[in-house]
Design a protein around this motif. Sequence first.
Motif, PDB file in Angstrom:
ATOM      1  N   ARG A   1       0.819  -1.224   0.000  1.00  0.00           N
ATOM      2  CA  ARG A   1       0.000   0.000   0.000  1.00  0.00           C
ATOM      3  C   ARG A   1       0.851   1.272   0.000  1.00  0.00           C
ATOM      4  N   ASP A   2       2.151   1.107   0.191  1.00  0.00           N
ATOM      5  CA  ASP A   2       3.080   2.241   0.175  1.00  0.00           C
ATOM      6  C   ASP A   2       3.803   2.234  -1.180  1.00  0.00           C
ATOM      7  N   PRO A   3       3.521   3.191  -2.078  1.00  0.00           N
ATOM      8  CA  PRO A   3       4.122   3.159  -3.419  1.00  0.00           C
ATOM      9  C   PRO A   3       5.642   3.037  -3.411  1.00  0.00           C
ATOM     10  N   ALA A   4       6.322   3.764  -2.549  1.00  0.00           N
ATOM     11  CA  ALA A   4       7.787   3.711  -2.523  1.00  0.00           C
ATOM     12  C   ALA A   4       8.280   2.337  -2.097  1.00  0.00           C
ATOM     13  N   ALA A   5       7.650   1.760  -1.068  1.00  0.00           N
ATOM     14  CA  ALA A   5       8.059   0.444  -0.583  1.00  0.00           C
ATOM     15  C   ALA A   5       7.740  -0.638  -1.615  1.00  0.00           C
ATOM     16  N   ALA A   6       6.585  -0.522  -2.261  1.00  0.00           N
ATOM     17  CA  ALA A   6       6.204  -1.502  -3.272  1.00  0.00           C
ATOM     18  C   ALA A   6       7.161  -1.458  -4.468  1.00  0.00           C
ATOM     19  N   GLU A   7       7.504  -0.254  -4.893  1.00  0.00           N
ATOM     20  CA  GLU A   7       8.442  -0.115  -6.008  1.00  0.00           C
ATOM     21  C   GLU A   7       9.792  -0.723  -5.655  1.00  0.00           C
ATOM     22  N   ALA A   8      10.289  -0.443  -4.458  1.00  0.00           N
ATOM     23  CA  ALA A   8      11.579  -0.995  -4.038  1.00  0.00           C
ATOM     24  C   ALA A   8      11.539  -2.515  -4.001  1.00  0.00           C
ATOM     25  N   ALA A   9      10.429  -3.079  -3.549  1.00  0.00           N
ATOM     26  CA  ALA A   9      10.301  -4.536  -3.501  1.00  0.00           C
ATOM     27  C   ALA A   9      10.299  -5.132  -4.904  1.00  0.00           C
ATOM     28  N   MET A  10       9.603  -4.476  -5.848  1.00  0.00           N
ATOM     29  CA  MET A  10       9.560  -4.997  -7.210  1.00  0.00           C
ATOM     30  C   MET A  10      10.936  -4.915  -7.865  1.00  0.00           C
TER      31      MET A  10
ATOM     32  N   ALA B   1      -0.109   5.825 -18.031  1.00  0.00           N
ATOM     33  CA  ALA B   1      -0.421   5.315 -16.702  1.00  0.00           C
ATOM     34  C   ALA B   1       0.798   5.383 -15.786  1.00  0.00           C
ATOM     35  N   LEU B   2       1.978   5.087 -16.344  1.00  0.00           N
ATOM     36  CA  LEU B   2       3.199   5.125 -15.545  1.00  0.00           C
ATOM     37  C   LEU B   2       3.537   6.552 -15.127  1.00  0.00           C
ATOM     38  N   VAL B   3       3.343   7.492 -16.042  1.00  0.00           N
ATOM     39  CA  VAL B   3       3.612   8.900 -15.726  1.00  0.00           C
ATOM     40  C   VAL B   3       2.633   9.394 -14.665  1.00  0.00           C
ATOM     41  N   GLU B   4       1.368   9.034 -14.814  1.00  0.00           N
ATOM     42  CA  GLU B   4       0.366   9.457 -13.838  1.00  0.00           C
ATOM     43  C   GLU B   4       0.667   8.910 -12.450  1.00  0.00           C
ATOM     44  N   ALA B   5       1.399   7.788 -12.383  1.00  0.00           N
ATOM     45  CA  ALA B   5       1.783   7.214 -11.089  1.00  0.00           C
ATOM     46  C   ALA B   5       3.067   7.837 -10.555  1.00  0.00           C
ATOM     47  N   GLY B   6       3.642   8.769 -11.313  1.00  0.00           N
ATOM     48  CA  GLY B   6       4.826   9.468 -10.844  1.00  0.00           C
ATOM     49  C   GLY B   6       6.143   8.789 -11.149  1.00  0.00           C
ATOM     50  N   LEU B   7       6.147   7.784 -12.026  1.00  0.00           N
ATOM     51  CA  LEU B   7       7.378   7.065 -12.356  1.00  0.00           C
ATOM     52  C   LEU B   7       8.177   7.816 -13.419  1.00  0.00           C
ATOM     53  N   THR B   8       9.443   7.451 -13.543  1.00  0.00           N
ATOM     54  CA  THR B   8      10.337   8.002 -14.562  1.00  0.00           C
ATOM     55  C   THR B   8      10.871   6.856 -15.408  1.00  0.00           C
TER      56      THR B   8
END
Length: 427
Positions: free
Chosen positions: A56-65, A297-304
């Motif tokens: 549920r935490d975007p930063a933690a989820a991204e790091a895990a992936m 969709a990726l940009v809207e989620a704040g990714l680079t």
Amino acid sequence: MLKERYARWMYEWETRLTTRDENRVVRPLEWGFEWIEPFLEANGFQAALPKPEDVRDPAAAEAAMVRINQLLIRHSDAYFGYRRPTDFRLEERHPQLFPTNVRPETLAKDAAMRQQAAEGKLATAQYLRFTSPERTPYAENDQVNARWYPAPAHKDPARPKQAIIVLPQWNSDGLGHNVLCTVFNRMGISALRLSMPYHDIRRPAELERSDYAVSSNIGRSISACRQAVVDIRCCVDWLEEQGYEHFGVLGTSLGSCYAFLASAHDPRLRVNAFNHASTAFGDVTWAGQSTRHVKQALVEAGLTQDRVRALWAAVSPCYYYEKFAGAPAGGPNKKVLMVYADYDLTFPREYSLQVVDAFRRVGLNFEPRVLPCGHYTTGETPYKYIDGWYLGWFVYRAFKALRREKAEAVSMTTVPAQKVEEEAVSR
């Protein structure tokens, strides 16, 4: 001046082709850990999975992936490994178009084919079917489908049986690349035209396009790639059962990504034709025109772009160059063609040139070929004939070289045996 005008004309034409389909869907970002979880748990990597609160935490989820991607790269032999299917079978049915766009001319072609089949005017074809080792929630997707083009028996019974697996581009309909298979048959090479995951007959009923193969669901896109790779390898298993000795793979666009990863993990695939090749899965998704809806969709989620590249590292060819080129899987045993286009807006040229540089860096013996067009315009006249010539001529020569190698190997083993027999007689 002329070159600039040609480039401008080509880019405009390419853009028209990549924007004519209006049924692309922008879906929100999903991490998709559940698509990778079965592999992690089966192989003792449960600790890599994020905790529920981390998802549920975007930063933690991204790091895990990102960590999971690195783990999959380190254990890629296991990730792209599989259990051999036991339900191989040939099915005979009428070919179908399975259109991925709603343009009037496409729908009319689909209706005409259905009418011909109903009236008995359309010949049936054989399809290899089996259950994919990579399971998904979609039963239709898990039933692998490959149209079978067996070459006529050769007059020389000692000639080794040879076959190639053909993968078309993303969102290809059910007829894409079938003509190539008939060309290979004329060379004495059998062909399996593989329907990629979520494509044509494998496409879930809820989809108009093959969106689930590449989407803003990170884990599902990784799973689709794994499924495609193991499906290719399973096709080789079936061909071996039929007595085939030499194997190749030809992939276009997304199909070239799948083909490269399969060959990097399977030494049996010695003939390799990569038609439109690129480096990182994430780079193409971010920079290519065809995936602009996924990028949105990726940009809207704040990714680079850099972060997206890391999220799909495990299914990116650039992380497996050394594995592809290394013995015993690669090196001189692999025969490789790499085709790219100067005006490509889907697999941007800069990334294709990175592949060329990487192949040279790792010492791979390959043939680069350049098309004077773009990605979509490769399917237009006259460029489709140029591309077809590159692919056909390479495949013909590569399989001929394999036959020569076998003949030389047989000669090397029979000559010493004859000498031993002659010496025994003389004594």
